[in-house]
Write a protein that holds these residues in place. Structure first.
Motif, PDB file in Angstrom:
ATOM      1  N   LYS A 186       1.382  -1.685   0.162  1.00 38.94           N
ATOM      2  CA  LYS A 186      -0.073   0.122   0.000  1.00 38.94           C
ATOM      3  C   LYS A 186       0.972   0.908   0.303  1.00 38.94           C
ATOM      4  O   LYS A 186       0.566   2.051  -0.659  1.00 38.94           O
ATOM      5  CB  LYS A 186      -1.420   0.089   1.060  1.00 38.94           C
ATOM      6  CG  LYS A 186      -2.219   0.985   0.896  1.00 38.94           C
ATOM      7  CD  LYS A 186      -2.673   1.079   2.779  1.00 38.94           C
ATOM      8  CE  LYS A 186      -3.763   1.826   2.798  1.00 38.94           C
ATOM      9  NZ  LYS A 186      -3.001   3.474   3.181  1.00 38.94           N
ATOM     10  N   ARG A 233       2.927   1.371  -3.265  1.00 35.60           N
ATOM     11  CA  ARG A 233       2.323   2.492  -4.296  1.00 35.60           C
ATOM     12  C   ARG A 233       1.658   3.925  -4.348  1.00 35.60           C
ATOM     13  O   ARG A 233       1.762   4.913  -4.652  1.00 35.60           O
ATOM     14  CB  ARG A 233       0.443   1.754  -4.623  1.00 35.60           C
ATOM     15  CG  ARG A 233       0.580   0.413  -5.567  1.00 35.60           C
ATOM     16  CD  ARG A 233      -1.045  -0.099  -5.259  1.00 35.60           C
ATOM     17  NE  ARG A 233      -1.367  -0.289  -4.288  1.00 35.60           N
ATOM     18  CZ  ARG A 233      -1.811  -1.118  -3.350  1.00 35.60           C
ATOM     19  NH1 ARG A 233      -1.156  -2.415  -3.928  1.00 35.60           N
ATOM     20  NH2 ARG A 233      -2.114  -1.363  -2.540  1.00 35.60           N
ATOM     21  N   GLU A 234       1.829   4.298  -2.868  1.00 33.30           N
ATOM     22  CA  GLU A 234       1.673   5.499  -2.499  1.00 33.30           C
ATOM     23  C   GLU A 234       2.314   6.586  -2.759  1.00 33.30           C
ATOM     24  O   GLU A 234       2.225   7.983  -3.165  1.00 33.30           O
ATOM     25  CB  GLU A 234       0.732   5.971  -1.165  1.00 33.30           C
ATOM     26  CG  GLU A 234      -0.115   5.137  -1.164  1.00 33.30           C
ATOM     27  CD  GLU A 234      -1.117   5.232   0.364  1.00 33.30           C
ATOM     28  OE1 GLU A 234      -2.533   4.602   0.822  1.00 33.30           O
ATOM     29  OE2 GLU A 234      -0.346   5.464   0.857  1.00 33.30           O
ATOM     30  N   ASN A 235       3.342   6.113  -2.497  1.00 34.32           N
ATOM     31  CA  ASN A 235       4.945   7.177  -2.396  1.00 34.32           C
ATOM     32  C   ASN A 235       5.436   6.674  -3.985  1.00 34.32           C
ATOM     33  O   ASN A 235       7.102   6.998  -3.856  1.00 34.32           O
ATOM     34  CB  ASN A 235       5.849   7.010  -1.606  1.00 34.32           C
ATOM     35  CG  ASN A 235       4.291   7.058  -0.104  1.00 34.32           C
ATOM     36  OD1 ASN A 235       4.604   8.425   0.117  1.00 34.32           O
ATOM     37  ND2 ASN A 235       4.155   6.176   0.510  1.00 34.32           N
ATOM     38  N   LYS A 281       8.019  12.215  -0.830  1.00 34.95           N
ATOM     39  CA  LYS A 281       7.477  11.285  -0.962  1.00 34.95           C
ATOM     40  C   LYS A 281       8.420   9.739  -1.883  1.00 34.95           C
ATOM     41  O   LYS A 281       9.099   8.826  -0.853  1.00 34.95           O
ATOM     42  CB  LYS A 281       6.214  10.795  -2.477  1.00 34.95           C
ATOM     43  CG  LYS A 281       4.984  11.811  -2.401  1.00 34.95           C
ATOM     44  CD  LYS A 281       3.949  10.797  -1.601  1.00 34.95           C
ATOM     45  CE  LYS A 281       2.760  11.115  -1.350  1.00 34.95           C
ATOM     46  NZ  LYS A 281       2.043  10.237  -0.776  1.00 34.95           N
TER      47      LYS A 281
END
Length: 394
Positions: free
Chosen positions: A37, A40-42, A53
């Protein structure tokens, strides 16, 4: 930054559980889920130009490298537990206070002592060497890598495919270099922890997909170590070729084009890793008389017009057995298939398929006077029963 023993002091103050946002007792599945998770976000591809990020992405990858490995996680937990009890302060320099029981303690000295075999070896030097790629008696432990899979082809006869056969295969596969034993270094030269990946064996990639975030270090090829001089035989690759002959069993009933997997018969592993697998593609040469349809054998049987019209008994061969007799009923049409039970190919359960015999009515190319007279008589007898009248019905 790693010290002389390869231990990264800044890691000792990092809470990898907090980085991934999980509890210390989290399961391996929960850790992987949290990692994916956050990755994917960073991921840099999804956040171009966002340095915060990018840094978060690196921290997440670093945390998962430790917590995602059961052995490393255990060492890390042991280390953190010791630190929480005041066992030592990893930030202390030589000769300053702190340490066990408040006495003078220098982590670097201890690591050097352990690396050199002092005080019996083992202990913290080995623990940190296993966890962070440094310290310990061997400085770092290169990752075991599975050997490459090998492809080969075996051509066998039609009967051999039905009964099974053992064949000799000459294989050439990738293997550790015989000179350096896969290290990539010239024998006798000193290894160092790879400065590019800092002993991890991989580097973070910013060009892959959401989950393709790590790639093999190009400097050490994943071996985690580099040498003062490259091996003169493999020029630092650590790999060579191996030629060998093995005996492979082809099971009974194998079909043309089948791909058989022989586990552990492929290329040799590296650093104690398992061997790869051997995949053998089977080519079956056709038979002069018999064909095959699944687990059944097929046979085309020529018969004469009178045998088809009047019926009769026709003897046919079986593969590897005694001939059998087909009983043709009067009026047998061209192309009819007769089934002979248990005379086909061997099935996986050891039973046999069937023999499918298809009759083909033969028309003679030349007739002698007697035969012609008989056929003309037959034509005259059948003149009142045209065969094609139904073609013109509306």
């Amino acid at each position: 930054m790693a010290d002389d023993n390869g231990f990264r002091n800044d890691w000792a103050t990092k809470d990898f559980y907090q980085v991934l946002g999980v509890q210390k007792g989290a399961s391996a599945a929960d850790i992987k889920k949290a990692y994916r998770k956050l990755a994917r976000e960073n991921h840099p591809d999804s956040n171009p130009g966002d340095s915060a990020k990018h840094e978060k992405f690196k921290a997440v990858a670093e945390a998962y490298d430790v917590l995602g490995d059961e052995g490393k996680r255990g060492k890390y937990d042991e280390f953190r537990s010791l630190q929480a009890r005041g066992g030592f302060n990893p930030g202390m320099g030589g000769g300053s206070g702190g340490g066990f029981g408040g006495g003078g303690f220098n982590l670097d000295d201890l690591l050097r002592e352990r690396a050199g075999g002092g005080a019996g070896g083992g202990g913290f030097g080995d623990m940190f060497g296993d966890l962070f790629g440094g310290g310990g008696r061997t400085r770092t432990q290169s990752r075991a890598r599975r050997g490459a899979d090998v492809e080969s082809t075996a051509t066998i006869g039609f009967t051999e495919a039905l009964d099974g056969v053992t064949v000799s295969l000459r294989l050439t596969s990738d293997a550790p270099c015989p000179t350096c034993q896969g290290t990539g270094g010239k024998p006798g030269t000193k290894p160092h922890i790879c400065p590019q990946c800092e002993g991890a064996g991989f580097v973070v990639s910013g060009s892959g997909g959401a989950f393709a975030i790590n790639e093999t270090c190009p400097r050490c090829a994943g071996r985690q170590l580099v040498y003062d001089e490259a091996c003169p035989t493999c020029h630092g690759s650590g790999r060579g070729t191996s030629a060998r002959t093995i005996q492979a069993r082809i099971p009974a009933g194998v079909k043309d084009g089948a791909r058989i997997r022989l586990k552990g018969k492929g290329g040799a592993g590296e650093n104690g890793g398992p061997a790869g697998d051997l995949f053998v593609t089977v080519k079956v040469t056709p038979h002069r008389v018999f064909g095959r349809s699944g687990d059944n054998l097929t046979l085309d049987v020529p018969i004469s017009f009178d045998e088809a019209a009047l019926g009769g008994e026709v003897k046919i061969p079986t593969l590897g057995g005694a001939p059998v007799t087909l009983k043709l009923p009067p009026g047998t049409p061209n192309g009819r298939t007769f089934r002979v039970r248990g005379k086909g190919a061997t099935k996986r359960d050891g039973s046999k398929g069937d023999l499918l015999a298809t009759v083909e009515v033969q028309v003679p190319a030349h007739l002698d006077a007697t035969a012609r007279e008989a056929v003309e008589s037959y034509r005259a007898a059948m003149a009142g029963k045209p065969l094609r009248s139904g073609l013109f019905e509306a």
